[in-house]
Design a protein around this motif. Structure first.
Motif, PDB file in Angstrom:
ATOM      1  N   ALA A 202      10.028   4.863  -2.909  1.00 11.93           N
ATOM      2  CA  ALA A 202       8.693   4.258  -2.823  1.00 11.93           C
ATOM      3  C   ALA A 202       8.072   4.643  -1.487  1.00 11.93           C
ATOM      4  N   ALA A 203       6.879   5.218  -1.533  1.00  6.60           N
ATOM      5  CA  ALA A 203       6.238   5.749  -0.328  1.00  6.60           C
ATOM      6  C   ALA A 203       5.142   4.813   0.168  1.00  6.60           C
ATOM      7  N   ASP A 204       4.861   4.910   1.440  1.00 11.13           N
ATOM      8  CA  ASP A 204       3.859   4.066   2.086  1.00 11.13           C
ATOM      9  C   ASP A 204       2.467   4.627   1.803  1.00 11.13           C
ATOM     10  N   THR A 205       1.967   4.351   0.588  1.00  9.16           N
ATOM     11  CA  THR A 205       0.672   4.851   0.142  1.00  9.16           C
ATOM     12  C   THR A 205      -0.114   3.735  -0.542  1.00  9.16           C
ATOM     13  N   ARG A 206      -1.331   4.060  -0.951  1.00 10.98           N
ATOM     14  CA  ARG A 206      -2.175   3.110  -1.658  1.00 10.98           C
ATOM     15  C   ARG A 206      -1.582   2.716  -3.012  1.00 10.98           C
ATOM     16  N   MET A 207      -0.604   3.495  -3.510  1.00 11.75           N
ATOM     17  CA  MET A 207       0.040   3.176  -4.772  1.00 11.75           C
ATOM     18  C   MET A 207       0.754   1.823  -4.693  1.00 11.75           C
ATOM     19  N   ILE A 208       1.127   1.432  -3.477  1.00 11.14           N
ATOM     20  CA  ILE A 208       1.732   0.120  -3.253  1.00 11.14           C
ATOM     21  C   ILE A 208       0.761  -0.703  -2.414  1.00 11.14           C
ATOM     22  N   PRO A 209       0.001  -1.601  -3.034  1.00 11.31           N
ATOM     23  CA  PRO A 209      -1.013  -2.375  -2.308  1.00 11.31           C
ATOM     24  C   PRO A 209      -0.411  -3.211  -1.188  1.00 11.31           C
ATOM     25  N   GLU A 210      -1.227  -3.542  -0.217  1.00  5.90           N
ATOM     26  CA  GLU A 210      -0.769  -4.345   0.916  1.00  5.90           C
ATOM     27  C   GLU A 210      -0.215  -5.695   0.466  1.00  5.90           C
ATOM     28  N   GLU A 211      -0.798  -6.250  -0.604  1.00  3.71           N
ATOM     29  CA  GLU A 211      -0.369  -7.576  -1.046  1.00  3.71           C
ATOM     30  C   GLU A 211       0.884  -7.530  -1.929  1.00  3.71           C
ATOM     31  N   SER A 212       1.496  -6.364  -2.058  1.00  4.52           N
ATOM     32  CA  SER A 212       2.669  -6.231  -2.925  1.00  4.52           C
ATOM     33  C   SER A 212       3.881  -6.982  -2.389  1.00  4.52           C
ATOM     34  N   GLY A 213       3.909  -7.254  -1.084  1.00  7.37           N
ATOM     35  CA  GLY A 213       5.040  -7.939  -0.501  1.00  7.37           C
ATOM     36  C   GLY A 213       6.122  -7.018   0.023  1.00  7.37           C
ATOM     37  N   TYR A 214       5.954  -5.701  -0.154  1.00  4.70           N
ATOM     38  CA  TYR A 214       6.937  -4.752   0.348  1.00  4.70           C
ATOM     39  C   TYR A 214       6.954  -4.756   1.879  1.00  4.70           C
ATOM     40  N   ASP A 215       8.127  -4.565   2.439  1.00  9.78           N
ATOM     41  CA  ASP A 215       8.252  -4.323   3.874  1.00  9.78           C
ATOM     42  C   ASP A 215       7.896  -2.855   4.098  1.00  9.78           C
ATOM     43  N   ARG A 216       6.690  -2.609   4.575  1.00  6.28           N
ATOM     44  CA  ARG A 216       6.196  -1.241   4.641  1.00  6.28           C
ATOM     45  C   ARG A 216       6.992  -0.376   5.615  1.00  6.28           C
ATOM     46  N   SER A 217       7.698  -1.007   6.537  1.00  4.32           N
ATOM     47  CA  SER A 217       8.518  -0.231   7.464  1.00  4.32           C
ATOM     48  C   SER A 217       9.693   0.431   6.740  1.00  4.32           C
ATOM     49  N   LYS A 218      10.018  -0.060   5.549  1.00 10.95           N
ATOM     50  CA  LYS A 218      11.129   0.496   4.787  1.00 10.95           C
ATOM     51  C   LYS A 218      10.673   1.503   3.734  1.00 10.95           C
ATOM     52  N   LEU A 219       9.362   1.682   3.591  1.00 15.57           N
ATOM     53  CA  LEU A 219       8.837   2.659   2.640  1.00 15.57           C
ATOM     54  C   LEU A 219       8.939   4.069   3.215  1.00 15.57           C
ATOM     55  N   VAL A 220       8.997   5.054   2.337  1.00 16.66           N
ATOM     56  CA  VAL A 220       9.112   6.448   2.763  1.00 16.66           C
ATOM     57  C   VAL A 220       7.798   6.909   3.376  1.00 16.66           C
ATOM     58  N   ASN A 221       7.884   7.536   4.553  1.00 19.78           N
ATOM     59  CA  ASN A 221       6.700   8.072   5.221  1.00 19.78           C
ATOM     60  C   ASN A 221       6.195   9.300   4.462  1.00 19.78           C
ATOM     61  N   PRO A 222       4.912   9.337   4.085  1.00 13.63           N
ATOM     62  CA  PRO A 222       4.372  10.495   3.361  1.00 13.63           C
ATOM     63  C   PRO A 222       4.605  11.835   4.058  1.00 13.63           C
ATOM     64  N   LYS A 223       4.851  11.810   5.362  1.00 17.95           N
ATOM     65  CA  LYS A 223       5.043  13.065   6.096  1.00 17.95           C
ATOM     66  C   LYS A 223       6.311  13.807   5.685  1.00 17.95           C
ATOM     67  N   VAL A 224       7.200  13.151   4.896  1.00 17.69           N
ATOM     68  CA  VAL A 224       8.391  13.864   4.434  1.00 17.69           C
ATOM     69  C   VAL A 224       8.024  15.007   3.500  1.00 17.69           C
ATOM     70  N   MET A 225       6.800  15.001   2.992  1.00 17.46           N
ATOM     71  CA  MET A 225       6.347  16.049   2.072  1.00 17.46           C
ATOM     72  C   MET A 225       5.893  17.312   2.805  1.00 17.46           C
ATOM     73  N   VAL A 226       5.650  17.219   4.091  1.00 17.47           N
ATOM     74  CA  VAL A 226       5.000  18.304   4.831  1.00 17.47           C
ATOM     75  C   VAL A 226       5.868  19.553   4.937  1.00 17.47           C
TER      76      VAL A 226
END
Length: 293
Positions: A202-226
């Motif tokens: 799960a990546a730190d993008t708009r696909m996961i809204p802020e109100e989802s309750g996810y700990d965003r620090s644990k989401l994958v940084n989109p920069k891994v795609m670069v």
């Protein structure tokens, strides 16, 4: 170590106004590629293009509003890239809609398939499957004619494809995964590769809204795609087709050969197909026939 050279490459990145698409578009621009930053939201596309222009290098970038569900829009995007950037070498199909399109808080209140609004369900299907098909359809004749090209599709993990309360998002990505394997075979020997790139969680993008309750620090940084998208759009990846790469497993500190081996496997899990047909299982860690890494 030397980085893959993408200077002068002309690339279309869809969904480039945010998230994974924005990260890849900026990463390509930073490395010197010319990019058509495509998004359905013109303001988001313009914002990404403005950010890319701050790199102060020779890269050219164009913000382009496009609805990937529209045949004419996709044709215009290809034409604009060729006419305004001077060519086209690759496309990155990243635009997508997720389960929050059905219900904003779908992560907290899952949407079972019988609860889905049919019209919104269809919109997810159209963006996630029809969109990549239409853009690839518009771009591929040009890529074949020049004898070199790249198609990179963003799908997801196998578990996400079959997860409960994840229809149609998971199933659209399964369809795109299968399509990628089929397209790679359609284009084999024509100089145009088809590969899949995913973040690996799960990546730190708009696909996961802020109100989802996810700990965003644990989401994958989109920069891994670069790092992997730079390699996939370069001549260093010549001959590599029919593969899926996981951004989170790609180490920029390794030589690209080692990074590709560590993060790659054949598209669409051919071991499953071999077992279903009663044949010998194919190692998921080894490249498909004719693929070089």
């Amino acid at each position: 170590m030397s980085l893959p050279d993408v200077r002068g490459k002309k690339v279309i990145v869809t969904g480039a106004g945010s998230g994974l698409g924005r990260a890849m578009a900026l990463g390509l621009c930073e490395a010197g590629a010319d990019v058509l930053v495509l998004d359905i939201a013109e303001d988001r596309a313009s914002d990404t293009a403005a950010a890319a222009q701050r790199y102060n290098n020779s890269s050219r970038v164009i913000a382009f509003r496009c609805d990937v569900r529209c045949t004419d829009d996709c044709g215009l995007a290809v034409a604009a890239t060729i006419s305004q950037l001077g060519g086209l070498h690759g496309i990155v199909n990243c635009a997508g809609l997720g389960m929050p399109h059905l219900r904003r808080n779908a992560h907290a209140e899952p949407v079972r398939f019988w609860e889905a609004d049919p019209d919104r369900w269809q919109e997810i299907v159209d963006v996630n499957i029809r969109g990549p098909f239409l853009l690839a359809r518009a771009a591929t004749p040009h890529l074949i004619a020049q004898g070199w090209g790249r198609i990179v599709n963003v799908t997801t993990s196998f578990n996400t494809m079959i997860r409960t309360a994840n229809m149609p998002y998971g199933q659209t990505k399964a369809a795109l995964e299968a399509a990628s394997a089929s397209w790679a075979e359609d284009l084999r020997g024509k100089g145009v590769s088809v590969n899949v790139l995913i973040p690996g969680g799960a990546a730190d993008t708009r696909m996961i809204p802020e109100e989802s309750g996810y700990d965003r620090s644990k989401l994958v940084n989109p920069k891994v795609m670069v790092a992997p998208i730079r390699w996939l759009m370069s001549s260093e990846s010549d001959g590599v087709t029919g593969m899926r790469f996981v951004g989170r497993r790609w180490s920029p500190d390794l030589a690209w050969q080692e990074a590709a081996k560590a993060s790659g496997a054949p598209i669409a899990w051919p071991a499953l197909a071999a077992e279903a047909a009663g044949g010998q299982p194919v190692s998921s860690a080894s490249p498909a026939s004719g693929v070089r890494i």
